[in-house]
Design an enzyme around this catalytic site. Structure first.
Site, short mmCIF file in Angstrom:
data_model
loop_
_atom_site.label_atom_id
_atom_site.label_comp_id
_atom_site.label_asym_id
_atom_site.label_seq_id
_atom_site.Cartn_x
_atom_site.Cartn_y
_atom_site.Cartn_z
CE1 TYR A 144 -4.43 0.52 -0.64
CE2 TYR A 144 -4.05 2.61 0.57
CZ TYR A 144 -4.73 1.66 -0.27
OH TYR A 144 -5.93 2.29 -0.76
CG LEU A 145 4.32 0.48 -2.44
CD1 LEU A 145 5.00 0.20 -3.77
CD2 LEU A 145 5.00 0.23 -1.27
CD GLU A 201 6.86 10.52 -3.35
OE1 GLU A 201 7.93 10.73 -3.68
OE2 GLU A 201 5.77 10.12 -4.36
CG HIS A 238 6.35 2.42 1.03
ND1 HIS A 238 5.01 2.97 1.21
CD2 HIS A 238 6.54 2.15 2.05
CE1 HIS A 238 4.35 2.52 2.30
NE2 HIS A 238 5.56 1.75 2.92
CG LEU A 255 14.90 8.44 10.46
CD1 LEU A 255 15.88 9.56 10.00
CD2 LEU A 255 15.23 7.57 11.60
CG ASP A 257 7.67 2.97 11.29
OD1 ASP A 257 6.73 3.02 11.94
OD2 ASP A 257 7.25 3.00 9.96
CD GLN A 282 10.44 -0.75 11.21
OE1 GLN A 282 9.29 -1.40 11.44
NE2 GLN A 282 10.43 -0.30 9.85
CB VAL A 333 8.15 11.28 2.85
CG1 VAL A 333 7.28 12.06 1.51
CG2 VAL A 333 9.39 10.79 2.14
CB SER A 375 -0.28 1.87 4.39
OG SER A 375 1.24 1.80 4.05
#
Lengths: 284, 284
Positions: free
Chosen positions: A32-33, A35, A37, A151, A153, A156, A179, A189
């Protein structure tokens, strides 16, 4: 661009590329890309010869009451966007391909301690265990030189950098900037879950982060005061349900009460069932 | 044969070998080599172009009351034996090289569930977590095609095979037969701890396993009766302190009460502070 669904196929593909002397970048996603990604893909293409994107909604990193079943999926749309950004191959395995021993479960887990115990880790037990485990699997399958993570996440990224250091994983974890939509909302997403009204009120996340960063620029060093101001601003939005606001060390994610080192201000807020996260680095 | 002490050096060495098209076999050991280890090296040389032996007494797999400090170490002697068996390179890192973040600790662990919960896993909490973690690190450092492990630690082989399957680790775990002294005692670095009297009485381990295997050949299928007979024979030795005797499935190490599938009879016995293990596959 090609789309592969099995581990054997993607291994063969990458082995051929490597035999030709090419370097490989991996962009792990749950599809579910958006910008965000695609900016990772552009980084991967800049730094590596071949960009592999994995698209896999990993059951291991969802809690029992989280949105695994509802998580948005659209491989056809993803393939168009991925190709336009320069992806060479999509690896889109089914759950049975990644967890053949039954129903999205595994007997082996990668556990990262300490840095998983604050922020989202404290609120989503097992989440980072699921992330560290699936990323280890993806690294072992694709054997990339570098892997690209957003970043948004931030925790993560810190968890995976710790894992890679501790396990001597031969992959460089490359953090990439958040972004945002033109109005400031961090791309996610999960933004598609928001109603129009929630979408407007969700702007408070980035607005409160900017407000805090401005106060730091103006000299504020009291982390508790900053957290209180952010909480207050968020709670003014009637649909916003605060999950957490924390200021932590960029190094090890330990809680800070004073800004005496590079720090991360991170927050999670729910709108209805939709949980959004955002963060900002506080430079002093 | 060369001896390397740093991760960077061994990575460089292996990369050069691979660039020359050679396959790499890894024999992970804790040193104080005996014929069992050397048989692993010969297997590695038969199946791979280059044999790397790691020698590292891994603090993570020892419990607080176990023999980490006392564990026998003699790198000079090990180097002579390793070279004579055909090892190409020894990787002998210090504790700080493997665990740079302080004192033999790590924030990241590899946990294998279920198959670690019987036999030695039940008696040595954290042991297989330490084994799975250090083997993952060694695999990531050496990037071998195959790794060779002795079946004296049968549970270790099952745990690592499970781990490699679950994490898609691109290494084949090759189990190799137990090597015994002429009188039947399974080779172990810990055998040097035994007094002369303990050494004689320790023969009961292999003797009781053979007795059980003969009963199975004669038709016995009652696992509890076999375990009772083994226990009885061991307890006749006054210096022997039984730790466990169990018959488990070869597939998943679950306890069996009837021999209706390939099974492993495994035991652990203490002589003074020395804990010995041994096992036999029961073919039906």
């Amino acid at each position: 661009m090609i789309i592969l669904h099995t581990i054997a196929e993607v291994r063969r593909y990458v082995a051929e590329q490597r035999a030709g002397g090419k370097t490989v970048g991996l962009v792990p996603t749950m599809g579910y890309l958006h910008e965000g990604h695609l900016s990772l893909v552009r980084q991967a293409k800049e730094q590596c010869d071949v960009a592999v994107m994995s698209i896999f909604v990993n059951p291991l990193q969802f809690g029992p009451n989280e949105d695994f079943d509802a998580y948005p999926r659209d491989l056809e749309r993803d393939a168009r966007l991925a190709e336009s950004a320069g992806v060479d191959v999509i690896f889109a395995p089914g759950v049975d391909e990644m967890y053949p021993d039954g129903g999205g479960k595994s007997l082996t887990y990668v556990d990262v301690e300490a840095v998983t115990e604050t922020l989202c880790g404290a609120k989503r037990p097992g989440h980072f265990r699921g992330v560290a485990t699936v990323v280890t699997k993806l690294f072992n399958i694709v054997l990339p030189d570098r892997a690209f993570f957003g970043l948004k996440d931030a925790q993560q990224v810190v968890v995976l950098q710790q894992m890679v250091r501790d396990l001597n994983t031969p992959v460089e974890v490359v953090p990439c900037p958040i972004v945002r939509e033109p109005d400031g909302l961090a791309m996610s997403s999960r933004n598609v879950y928001l109603s129009d009204e929630e979408r407007v009120q969700a702007l408070v996340l980035s607005r409160s982060l900017r407000m805090a960063a401005e106060r730091v620029q103006a000299g504020e060093r009291d982390a508790d005061a900053l957290v209180a101001a952010v909480r207050e601003m968020i709670q003014e939005q009637p649909l916003a349900k605060l999950d957490y606001v924390q200021i932590v060390s960029m190094r090890d994610l330990s809680l800070l009460s004073t800004l005496d080192q590079p720090a991360l201000l991170a927050l999670a807020v729910k709108f209805g069932k939709t949980r959004l996260i955002d963060n900002i680095v506080l430079d002093i």
